[in-house]
Design a protein around this motif. Sequence first.
Motif, PDB file in Angstrom:
ATOM      1  N   ASN A   1       5.443  18.418  28.079  1.00 56.49           N
ATOM      2  CA  ASN A   1       4.836  18.490  26.740  1.00 56.49           C
ATOM      3  C   ASN A   1       5.716  17.772  25.719  1.00 56.49           C
ATOM      4  O   ASN A   1       5.232  17.126  24.790  1.00 56.49           O
ATOM      5  CB  ASN A   1       4.702  19.951  26.287  1.00 56.49           C
ATOM      6  N   GLN A   2       7.033  17.946  25.877  1.00 64.01           N
ATOM      7  CA  GLN A   2       7.981  17.446  24.866  1.00 64.01           C
ATOM      8  C   GLN A   2       8.034  15.935  24.775  1.00 64.01           C
ATOM      9  O   GLN A   2       8.672  15.411  23.848  1.00 64.01           O
ATOM     10  CB  GLN A   2       9.378  18.022  25.140  1.00 64.01           C
ATOM     11  N   ASN A   3       7.375  15.211  25.691  1.00 64.33           N
ATOM     12  CA  ASN A   3       7.262  13.766  25.504  1.00 64.33           C
ATOM     13  C   ASN A   3       6.556  13.450  24.186  1.00 64.33           C
ATOM     14  O   ASN A   3       6.721  12.373  23.632  1.00 64.33           O
ATOM     15  CB  ASN A   3       6.488  13.119  26.663  1.00 64.33           C
ATOM     16  N   PHE A   4       5.769  14.421  23.694  1.00 63.05           N
ATOM     17  CA  PHE A   4       5.027  14.211  22.451  1.00 63.05           C
ATOM     18  C   PHE A   4       5.772  14.720  21.212  1.00 63.05           C
ATOM     19  O   PHE A   4       5.430  14.345  20.098  1.00 63.05           O
ATOM     20  CB  PHE A   4       3.658  14.901  22.524  1.00 63.05           C
ATOM     21  N   SER A   5       6.759  15.579  21.395  1.00 61.87           N
ATOM     22  CA  SER A   5       7.462  16.138  20.232  1.00 61.87           C
ATOM     23  C   SER A   5       8.846  15.546  20.026  1.00 61.87           C
ATOM     24  O   SER A   5       9.332  15.469  18.894  1.00 61.87           O
ATOM     25  CB  SER A   5       7.582  17.666  20.362  1.00 61.87           C
TER      26      SER A   5
ATOM     27  N   MET B   1       9.174   9.518  23.629  1.00 58.35           N
ATOM     28  CA  MET B   1       8.671   8.231  23.164  1.00 58.35           C
ATOM     29  C   MET B   1       7.221   8.268  22.708  1.00 58.35           C
ATOM     30  O   MET B   1       6.737   7.323  22.108  1.00 58.35           O
ATOM     31  CB  MET B   1       8.864   7.173  24.233  1.00 58.35           C
ATOM     32  N   PHE B   2       6.501   9.375  22.976  1.00 55.87           N
ATOM     33  CA  PHE B   2       5.108   9.455  22.533  1.00 55.87           C
ATOM     34  C   PHE B   2       4.962  10.142  21.175  1.00 55.87           C
ATOM     35  O   PHE B   2       3.863  10.310  20.663  1.00 55.87           O
ATOM     36  CB  PHE B   2       4.255  10.207  23.562  1.00 55.87           C
ATOM     37  N   ARG B   3       6.079  10.536  20.590  1.00 57.19           N
ATOM     38  CA  ARG B   3       6.010  11.270  19.315  1.00 57.19           C
ATOM     39  C   ARG B   3       5.342  10.425  18.223  1.00 57.19           C
ATOM     40  O   ARG B   3       4.568  10.939  17.407  1.00 57.19           O
ATOM     41  CB  ARG B   3       7.410  11.693  18.868  1.00 57.19           C
ATOM     42  N   ASP B   4       5.633   9.118  18.230  1.00 59.67           N
ATOM     43  CA  ASP B   4       5.051   8.236  17.211  1.00 59.67           C
ATOM     44  C   ASP B   4       3.527   8.225  17.280  1.00 59.67           C
ATOM     45  O   ASP B   4       2.863   8.029  16.260  1.00 59.67           O
ATOM     46  CB  ASP B   4       5.580   6.803  17.355  1.00 59.67           C
ATOM     47  N   PHE B   5       2.981   8.410  18.484  1.00 60.64           N
ATOM     48  CA  PHE B   5       1.519   8.442  18.618  1.00 60.64           C
ATOM     49  C   PHE B   5       0.915   9.530  17.729  1.00 60.64           C
ATOM     50  O   PHE B   5      -0.134   9.342  17.113  1.00 60.64           O
ATOM     51  CB  PHE B   5       1.112   8.734  20.072  1.00 60.64           C
TER      52      PHE B   5
ATOM     53  N   LYS C   1       3.823  26.068  18.329  1.00 64.39           N
ATOM     54  CA  LYS C   1       5.258  26.382  18.218  1.00 64.39           C
ATOM     55  C   LYS C   1       6.032  25.230  17.574  1.00 64.39           C
ATOM     56  O   LYS C   1       7.047  25.449  16.907  1.00 64.39           O
ATOM     57  CB  LYS C   1       5.798  26.688  19.624  1.00 64.39           C
ATOM     58  N   ASN C   2       5.555  23.999  17.805  1.00 69.38           N
ATOM     59  CA  ASN C   2       6.285  22.812  17.341  1.00 69.38           C
ATOM     60  C   ASN C   2       5.547  22.061  16.229  1.00 69.38           C
ATOM     61  O   ASN C   2       5.844  20.896  15.970  1.00 69.38           O
ATOM     62  CB  ASN C   2       6.541  21.875  18.516  1.00 69.38           C
ATOM     63  N   ALA C   3       4.623  22.751  15.569  1.00 66.33           N
ATOM     64  CA  ALA C   3       3.806  22.090  14.549  1.00 66.33           C
ATOM     65  C   ALA C   3       4.656  21.422  13.469  1.00 66.33           C
ATOM     66  O   ALA C   3       4.319  20.347  12.966  1.00 66.33           O
ATOM     67  CB  ALA C   3       2.846  23.092  13.910  1.00 66.33           C
ATOM     68  N   HIS C   4       5.806  22.031  13.137  1.00 70.09           N
ATOM     69  CA  HIS C   4       6.678  21.469  12.092  1.00 70.09           C
ATOM     70  C   HIS C   4       7.199  20.083  12.494  1.00 70.09           C
ATOM     71  O   HIS C   4       7.385  19.225  11.636  1.00 70.09           O
ATOM     72  CB  HIS C   4       7.849  22.413  11.814  1.00 70.09           C
ATOM     73  N   LEU C   5       7.387  19.864  13.796  1.00 72.94           N
ATOM     74  CA  LEU C   5       7.856  18.549  14.253  1.00 72.94           C
ATOM     75  C   LEU C   5       6.759  17.501  14.111  1.00 72.94           C
ATOM     76  O   LEU C   5       7.006  16.365  13.706  1.00 72.94           O
ATOM     77  CB  LEU C   5       8.299  18.623  15.731  1.00 72.94           C
ATOM     78  N   PHE C   6       5.536  17.889  14.438  1.00 75.51           N
ATOM     79  CA  PHE C   6       4.428  16.949  14.369  1.00 75.51           C
ATOM     80  C   PHE C   6       4.022  16.659  12.929  1.00 75.51           C
ATOM     81  O   PHE C   6       3.471  15.607  12.630  1.00 75.51           O
ATOM     82  CB  PHE C   6       3.226  17.491  15.145  1.00 75.51           C
ATOM     83  N   LYS C   7       4.334  17.588  12.025  1.00 79.29           N
ATOM     84  CA  LYS C   7       4.007  17.362  10.618  1.00 79.29           C
ATOM     85  C   LYS C   7       5.163  16.718   9.877  1.00 79.29           C
ATOM     86  O   LYS C   7       5.096  16.493   8.666  1.00 79.29           O
ATOM     87  CB  LYS C   7       3.640  18.708   9.962  1.00 79.29           C
TER      88      LYS C   7
END
Length: 277
Positions: A127-131, A134-138, A267-273
């Motif tokens: 999951n953390q590939n998104f938070s 390298m996929f976080r920018d997506f 749980k990780n919404a703050h990272l995505f925002k």
Amino acid sequence: MNSTGNTYLVIGASGKSGARVYHKLSEMGLKAKAAHRHGEVHFDWRAPETWAKSLSGIDAVYLTYYPDLAIPEAPEDIAKFCALAKIKGVKHITLLSGRGEPAAQVCEEIIKTSGLSWTIVRASWFNQNFSEGMFRDFIQVGTIALPVGDMTEPFIDVDDICDVVVASLTDEKHSGKLYEVTGPELLSFAQLADVFTRVLGRSVNFIQISQSQFINTLEHSGVEPKAIEMLAYLFTEVLDGRNEYIVNGVEQALGRPATSFESFVLKNAHLFKGEAQ
């Protein structure tokens, strides 16, 4: 294993799972050493002369291999490392492996026949590939663009992997066990985008791009050639449907279910925002 008297070496302690394992062992009051190319313990898979020194006084090792167990050098490196660990008096190795990778399973067999106590944690995509990968920018730009169709994957929370690994290092009942760990549901990348859209309250879309477009994007982003090679392999070969099933390794090891992708996003919404922690 008497965990309180042991010294633990975490190889790849700057990585997603390694950092968590190192911090959790330390928080438990156990003696853990962080090993990576710029770590407290200098360790580099491409510099075998760093291996022996890192193993001095070590009882148990969490072994992650960079960039991936599927590269041609991996089996020889893992075999040499295990032989060295045995000479140095290491008692146990927990290996992080990947699902659906025949080359990784060659490395698993090397660990099993090393003469050391072992646990193998064979994981699905993080999951953390998104938070924090390298996929976080997506998620920041609102478009997941990858060379994959409607294939599904049981994405796993690295916090779950960490808990399984720490249990395996500190309790001998996990010795000789292979835990295949996945999340509790199969999701396509388009379905992941829907989860992000729903939980974050803003539009996140998925588009399928060509392999060459993907590679060009990675090259322009400065991703290392070996890492690009591995990602190309994963998207063309491993994401072919072979892993479209769920396994309850987290529950087998910990007696609790694995974390859902939606729970992970919440749980990780703050990272995505883009908010500070």
